[in-house]
Write a protein that holds these residues in place. Sequence first.
Motif, PDB file in Angstrom:
ATOM      1  N   ALA A   6       4.143  -2.510 -22.374  1.00 42.24           N
ATOM      2  CA  ALA A   6       3.441  -1.934 -21.227  1.00 42.24           C
ATOM      3  C   ALA A   6       3.115  -3.032 -20.211  1.00 42.24           C
ATOM      4  CB  ALA A   6       2.167  -1.237 -21.688  1.00 42.24           C
ATOM      5  N   GLY A   7       2.648  -4.170 -20.719  1.00 40.90           N
ATOM      6  CA  GLY A   7       2.304  -5.275 -19.833  1.00 40.90           C
ATOM      7  C   GLY A   7       3.511  -5.741 -19.048  1.00 40.90           C
ATOM      8  N   LEU A   8       4.669  -5.813 -19.715  1.00 36.55           N
ATOM      9  CA  LEU A   8       5.872  -6.287 -19.029  1.00 36.55           C
ATOM     10  C   LEU A   8       6.319  -5.295 -17.959  1.00 36.55           C
ATOM     11  CD1 LEU A   8       7.960  -7.869 -21.901  1.00 36.55           C
ATOM     12  CD2 LEU A   8       6.811  -9.002 -20.020  1.00 36.55           C
ATOM     13  N   VAL A   9       6.210  -3.999 -18.269  1.00 32.92           N
ATOM     14  CA  VAL A   9       6.583  -2.986 -17.280  1.00 32.92           C
ATOM     15  C   VAL A   9       5.757  -3.174 -16.009  1.00 32.92           C
ATOM     16  CG1 VAL A   9       6.482  -0.526 -16.763  1.00 32.92           C
ATOM     17  CG2 VAL A   9       7.385  -1.291 -18.946  1.00 32.92           C
ATOM     18  N   VAL A  10       4.457  -3.357 -16.180  1.00 32.60           N
ATOM     19  CA  VAL A  10       3.581  -3.536 -15.031  1.00 32.60           C
ATOM     20  C   VAL A  10       3.918  -4.849 -14.318  1.00 32.60           C
ATOM     21  CG1 VAL A  10       1.190  -3.805 -14.297  1.00 32.60           C
ATOM     22  CG2 VAL A  10       1.752  -2.202 -16.111  1.00 32.60           C
ATOM     23  N   PHE A  11       4.125  -5.898 -15.102  1.00 36.78           N
ATOM     24  CA  PHE A  11       4.447  -7.207 -14.542  1.00 36.78           C
ATOM     25  C   PHE A  11       5.657  -7.118 -13.612  1.00 36.78           C
ATOM     26  CE2 PHE A  11       6.691 -11.269 -14.813  1.00 36.78           C
ATOM     27  CZ  PHE A  11       5.686 -12.174 -14.516  1.00 36.78           C
ATOM     28  N   ILE A  12       6.724  -6.482 -14.100  1.00 38.07           N
ATOM     29  CA  ILE A  12       7.955  -6.371 -13.311  1.00 38.07           C
ATOM     30  C   ILE A  12       7.701  -5.570 -12.038  1.00 38.07           C
ATOM     31  CG2 ILE A  12      10.279  -5.394 -13.294  1.00 38.07           C
ATOM     32  CD1 ILE A  12      10.221  -5.869 -16.395  1.00 38.07           C
ATOM     33  N   ASP A  13       6.997  -4.458 -12.186  1.00 31.38           N
ATOM     34  CA  ASP A  13       6.766  -3.599 -11.026  1.00 31.38           C
ATOM     35  C   ASP A  13       5.909  -4.280  -9.972  1.00 31.38           C
ATOM     36  OD1 ASP A  13       8.357  -1.562 -11.723  1.00 31.38           O
ATOM     37  OD2 ASP A  13       6.823  -0.007 -11.607  1.00 31.38           O
ATOM     38  N   VAL A  14       4.901  -5.029 -10.396  1.00 27.05           N
ATOM     39  CA  VAL A  14       4.035  -5.700  -9.419  1.00 27.05           C
ATOM     40  C   VAL A  14       4.816  -6.782  -8.690  1.00 27.05           C
ATOM     41  CG1 VAL A  14       1.996  -7.140  -9.123  1.00 27.05           C
ATOM     42  CG2 VAL A  14       1.917  -5.186 -10.660  1.00 27.05           C
ATOM     43  N   LEU A  15       5.678  -7.503  -9.432  1.00 27.35           N
ATOM     44  CA  LEU A  15       6.495  -8.532  -8.776  1.00 27.35           C
ATOM     45  C   LEU A  15       7.298  -7.940  -7.630  1.00 27.35           C
ATOM     46  CD1 LEU A  15       8.166 -10.829 -11.465  1.00 27.35           C
ATOM     47  CD2 LEU A  15       6.446 -11.433  -9.772  1.00 27.35           C
ATOM     48  N   LYS A  16       7.803  -6.714  -7.826  1.00 29.61           N
ATOM     49  CA  LYS A  16       8.696  -6.115  -6.831  1.00 29.61           C
ATOM     50  C   LYS A  16       7.945  -5.320  -5.771  1.00 29.61           C
ATOM     51  CE  LYS A  16      11.233  -3.726  -9.714  1.00 29.61           C
ATOM     52  NZ  LYS A  16      12.334  -2.874 -10.178  1.00 29.61           N
ATOM     53  N   GLU A  17       6.640  -5.110  -5.985  1.00 28.27           N
ATOM     54  CA  GLU A  17       5.896  -4.197  -5.114  1.00 28.27           C
ATOM     55  C   GLU A  17       5.801  -4.753  -3.701  1.00 28.27           C
ATOM     56  OE1 GLU A  17       3.588  -1.176  -3.626  1.00 28.27           O
ATOM     57  OE2 GLU A  17       3.173  -3.300  -3.330  1.00 28.27           O
ATOM     58  N   LEU A  18       6.038  -3.910  -2.704  1.00 29.22           N
ATOM     59  CA  LEU A  18       5.911  -4.384  -1.330  1.00 29.22           C
ATOM     60  C   LEU A  18       4.854  -3.667  -0.500  1.00 29.22           C
ATOM     61  CD1 LEU A  18       6.765  -6.267   0.896  1.00 29.22           C
ATOM     62  CD2 LEU A  18       8.693  -4.778   1.383  1.00 29.22           C
ATOM     63  N   PRO A  19       4.954  -2.358  -0.287  1.00 23.23           N
ATOM     64  CA  PRO A  19       4.089  -1.756   0.739  1.00 23.23           C
ATOM     65  C   PRO A  19       2.592  -1.899   0.466  1.00 23.23           C
ATOM     66  CG  PRO A  19       5.313  -0.077  -0.455  1.00 23.23           C
ATOM     67  CD  PRO A  19       5.868  -1.377  -0.880  1.00 23.23           C
ATOM     68  N   ALA A  20       2.162  -1.658  -0.750  1.00 30.64           N
ATOM     69  CA  ALA A  20       0.720  -1.746  -1.014  1.00 30.64           C
ATOM     70  C   ALA A  20       0.238  -3.175  -0.813  1.00 30.64           C
ATOM     71  CB  ALA A  20       0.405  -1.274  -2.435  1.00 30.64           C
ATOM     72  N   THR A  21       1.047  -4.128  -1.262  1.00 28.05           N
ATOM     73  CA  THR A  21       0.682  -5.529  -1.085  1.00 28.05           C
ATOM     74  C   THR A  21       0.583  -5.860   0.398  1.00 28.05           C
ATOM     75  OG1 THR A  21       2.108  -5.863  -2.997  1.00 28.05           O
ATOM     76  CG2 THR A  21       1.226  -7.830  -1.932  1.00 28.05           C
ATOM     77  N   LEU A  22       1.559  -5.347   1.139  1.00 30.26           N
ATOM     78  CA  LEU A  22       1.607  -5.605   2.572  1.00 30.26           C
ATOM     79  C   LEU A  22       0.318  -5.126   3.236  1.00 30.26           C
ATOM     80  CD1 LEU A  22       3.912  -6.862   4.120  1.00 30.26           C
ATOM     81  CD2 LEU A  22       4.773  -4.585   4.627  1.00 30.26           C
ATOM     82  N   ILE A  23      -0.159  -3.977   2.827  1.00 31.63           N
ATOM     83  CA  ILE A  23      -1.308  -3.375   3.498  1.00 31.63           C
ATOM     84  C   ILE A  23      -2.624  -3.969   3.001  1.00 31.63           C
ATOM     85  CG2 ILE A  23      -2.564  -1.196   3.808  1.00 31.63           C
ATOM     86  CD1 ILE A  23       0.154   0.218   3.702  1.00 31.63           C
ATOM     87  N   LEU A  24      -2.722  -4.219   1.724  1.00 25.31           N
ATOM     88  CA  LEU A  24      -4.029  -4.554   1.158  1.00 25.31           C
ATOM     89  C   LEU A  24      -4.268  -6.052   0.983  1.00 25.31           C
ATOM     90  CD1 LEU A  24      -4.498  -1.865  -1.645  1.00 25.31           C
ATOM     91  CD2 LEU A  24      -5.758  -2.049   0.489  1.00 25.31           C
ATOM     92  N   ARG A  25      -3.242  -6.877   1.079  1.00 23.42           N
ATOM     93  CA  ARG A  25      -3.426  -8.297   0.740  1.00 23.42           C
ATOM     94  C   ARG A  25      -4.427  -8.936   1.700  1.00 23.42           C
ATOM     95  NH1 ARG A  25       0.744 -11.381   4.200  1.00 23.42           N
ATOM     96  NH2 ARG A  25       0.984  -9.782   5.786  1.00 23.42           N
ATOM     97  N   PRO A  26      -5.145  -9.967   1.212  1.00 21.16           N
ATOM     98  CA  PRO A  26      -6.034 -10.708   2.093  1.00 21.16           C
ATOM     99  C   PRO A  26      -5.211 -11.455   3.141  1.00 21.16           C
ATOM    100  CG  PRO A  26      -6.487 -11.201  -0.212  1.00 21.16           C
ATOM    101  CD  PRO A  26      -5.227 -10.417  -0.174  1.00 21.16           C
ATOM    102  N   PHE A  27      -5.853 -11.800   4.224  1.00 18.69           N
ATOM    103  CA  PHE A  27      -5.173 -12.464   5.322  1.00 18.69           C
ATOM    104  C   PHE A  27      -4.497 -13.750   4.830  1.00 18.69           C
ATOM    105  CE2 PHE A  27      -5.192 -15.268   9.098  1.00 18.69           C
ATOM    106  CZ  PHE A  27      -4.322 -14.512   9.856  1.00 18.69           C
ATOM    107  N   ASN A  28      -3.249 -13.945   5.238  1.00 21.57           N
ATOM    108  CA  ASN A  28      -2.509 -15.153   4.890  1.00 21.57           C
ATOM    109  C   ASN A  28      -2.211 -15.303   3.408  1.00 21.57           C
ATOM    110  OD1 ASN A  28      -1.659 -16.332   7.132  1.00 21.57           O
ATOM    111  ND2 ASN A  28      -3.291 -17.851   7.279  1.00 21.57           N
ATOM    112  N   PHE A  29      -2.341 -14.239   2.651  1.00 19.81           N
ATOM    113  CA  PHE A  29      -2.022 -14.291   1.229  1.00 19.81           C
ATOM    114  C   PHE A  29      -0.639 -13.669   1.054  1.00 19.81           C
ATOM    115  CE2 PHE A  29      -1.997 -12.677  -3.106  1.00 19.81           C
ATOM    116  CZ  PHE A  29      -2.566 -13.718  -3.820  1.00 19.81           C
ATOM    117  N   ASP A  30       0.371 -14.519   0.890  1.00 17.70           N
ATOM    118  CA  ASP A  30       1.738 -14.020   0.833  1.00 17.70           C
ATOM    119  C   ASP A  30       2.251 -13.975  -0.598  1.00 17.70           C
ATOM    120  OD1 ASP A  30       1.830 -13.689   3.511  1.00 17.70           O
ATOM    121  OD2 ASP A  30       2.862 -15.577   3.919  1.00 17.70           O
TER     122      ASP A  30
END
Lengths: 496, 342
Positions: free
Chosen positions: A424-448
């Motif tokens: 389960a942990g690996l499934v989440v790990f892989i998906d988070v690595l690839k995640e784009l839109p939510a990260t794009l919207i919610l990330r703190p400023f200058n956090f790439d």
Amino acid sequence: MVWAALSGETADIAARDIARYAATSAVLALLVGTITAILGSIAAWLVVMHRFPGRDLFAWALALPLAAPAFALAYAYGDLFDVAGDLRMWMRPALGFDLPFEMRTLSGAAFVLSCAFYPYVYLAMRAAFLNQSVTALEAARTLGCTQRRAFVRAAMPLARPALAAGVALAVMETLADYGAVQFLAVQTLTTGVVRAWSVYASTASAAQLALPLLGAAVLLMWIERAARRGRAYESAGSKWRPLPVTPLPAAKAALACLFCFSLLFFGLLLPCGWLLWSSLAVSPDWIRLADAAGHSVSLALAGAVVTVALATALALGAARLPLAARLVSLGYATPGAVMAIGLLAPAAIIWRMTPGASGFAVGIGLLVYAYAARLMAAALEPVDAGLSKVTVRMAWASRTLGRGPAATAWKVQLPVARGTLLTAGLVVFIDVLKELPATLILRPFNFDTLAVIASNYALDERLPQAGWPSLLIVFLALPAVVWLSRKIAMSRPGTA
Amino acid sequence: MTVALPPSVDIRGVTRAYPGTLALDSVSLALRSGRITCLLGPSGCGKSSLLRVVAGLEPVDSGEIEGGGRRLSAPGFTVPPEGRNIGLVFQDLALFPHLTVAQNVAFGLDRLDRPARRARVSELLARFKLAHRADAWPHTLSGGEQQRVAIARALAREPAALLLDEPFSGLDGDLKAEVRQVVLSGLRAARAAILIVTHDPEEAMLVADDLALMSAGRLLQSGSPRDCYLNPSSLAAARLLGPANLVTARVEAGIAHSPFGAVTADMPDGPATMMIRPEGLRLAAQGAAVAVADVHFGGAFHEVTVEAEGVTAILRHTGPHVPATGPAHLVMDPDRVRLFPH
């Protein structure tokens, strides 16, 4: 989010646009769903039931495209088959014809997303075929079916729940995809959501676009649940015997090998190879890249730990809260962009209520929360499966041996489910690595993160530069995918 | 004469209802230490419910359960399973797959220090003839071995009572007798009160010091196996313990008459049901005139169907010669006959 959509007084997006985006999303989902269903099922059937050169390798390698984010595939194919790209510029005069397709279209996007998402169907179908009872197949054979007829008349109907679940996953991912369709200039609801938020800075219109997506999510979740309800499809109690594996004659073996290889080639080797080839021309910004890789991995790890911990707590308490589990799977069907938009309003409130807290910590917290909410169902399934290996009686046995409920969970349930918690942990790990839109919207400023950098380069039309972070994601995710895939390959019960 | 000790576990008038069914209907039963009580009943009669209620896995709706001098269960009050000192061996054994045999047995011993725990585990493994499998994983054991591990695990904490749910049902004939031997001697050495649930009457009578018969949530009868078999309190109790011929009899002046013979009857004149065990009828040179209608070879015996005055009965004929069909005589053993009023 629903509230934001309905209270939006500034409806700056015409209903016509919403309808157009929705139609595109629907057609895309239909195409990807159909293609992945066919490709994934055939691949799984070939690999499970036949012997041909390379079969043992393909058995787990066919899942590897899961390591590549869809946007990476889109960058590679968009660039490789660009109308003004090197390949076509060379082909037209040299060969005297042009390729009869164009990547930056709906069908191009369907091709790219099918390459990226067929492993969901493949994995689900392979698990179903591996776990099928031999007796149903043998019964079909004794009733006059050839091997192929037995596939169509016995194996496929029995695997229907798995097919529905796998296709539902592929369709959910299609609806949630932002990076790939955005690059291929296909306007879907998800790109609309992100654009409404980033260009027009309008949460309300973003939310309006997100509503049909949420509706689709509910529908998909319902379909997936209904498919899962077919417990009677599982032939419990039947004896486990090795599956009858048919050796293929030379010509057919070559075809099977070619089919599997093409999936792997178009899903991973060609796009990643092309990205690598074109990226070698530029030297990457190593510092920025390393920084982003650090962010990506820490976010993925944090997401994995938090999600699995919550999923475990939920699974242990599931008997008491059946509704919670159902709500949680809604999160999985909800595209990341929608999730993020939905979180923006509560985020603003948190921000205002805690003036002392650093915006950075709140941002990271929200992001991890969004991942957990979105991927909870994906984690919950293996965790549930793992915990269900602990029969009620085992837990009771522990109770009568003097351990309380908490000690029972710690001493019996968690150790038995250890392997699946890692899964389960690996499934989440892989998906988070690839995640784009939510990260794009919610990330703190200058956090790439790597995905954000790749997307930014791609937006600037600096594709060779976008290749490096994309490849790095593949590189980081690949070991996890290999481990997962090999583990599933060895999962036929009774042969462990 | 043994001195009657207070029971280890005293079940008094316990009722347990599920939606639509009354699983336990005011059941009373006392379990005494060092004695093996067998609870016999058809499947679905509430045996397993009783085990779970006694183990504290389910509450009682009325009645109460006492054990070790304290109250364990009463309506609205249930000491949790981990606090009752009552062991339970599940029908599917529920061994922990992630622990070895020795670790399984040691599971409940966390309060002992390491040397004491090790000593206790090896003592139990030796008692149940498992010493050589101490480091094996449960799934590599035979059915009988798994069985013994589960029992050793449950006995490790020296429970006041041990409950076993169909402990011998998963075993084949030959193995069954062997496992039963090892298990019973191990159980007797434990000096705990033992409650074994089974649906096999032969097994229950062989194993039990005390027998309790259950049907549809009610306790029909309890007593020694011999007493229950020879003096069943009702037709239902009689049927639970083995095959029985039921014949309508006529009581006249303290004698009950049937086509197969007569016995003294302590009941008023009128019709009655006569219950005759198959071994209570014996083909003989003289006696009641019957016709042998059918003979089947049954291994150690022949199963013979006899008929008299339009009434049929089944008996088991042992002996060298095969009974021939046709006219015959039989005698009836009054010890194996019971009368029930209509």
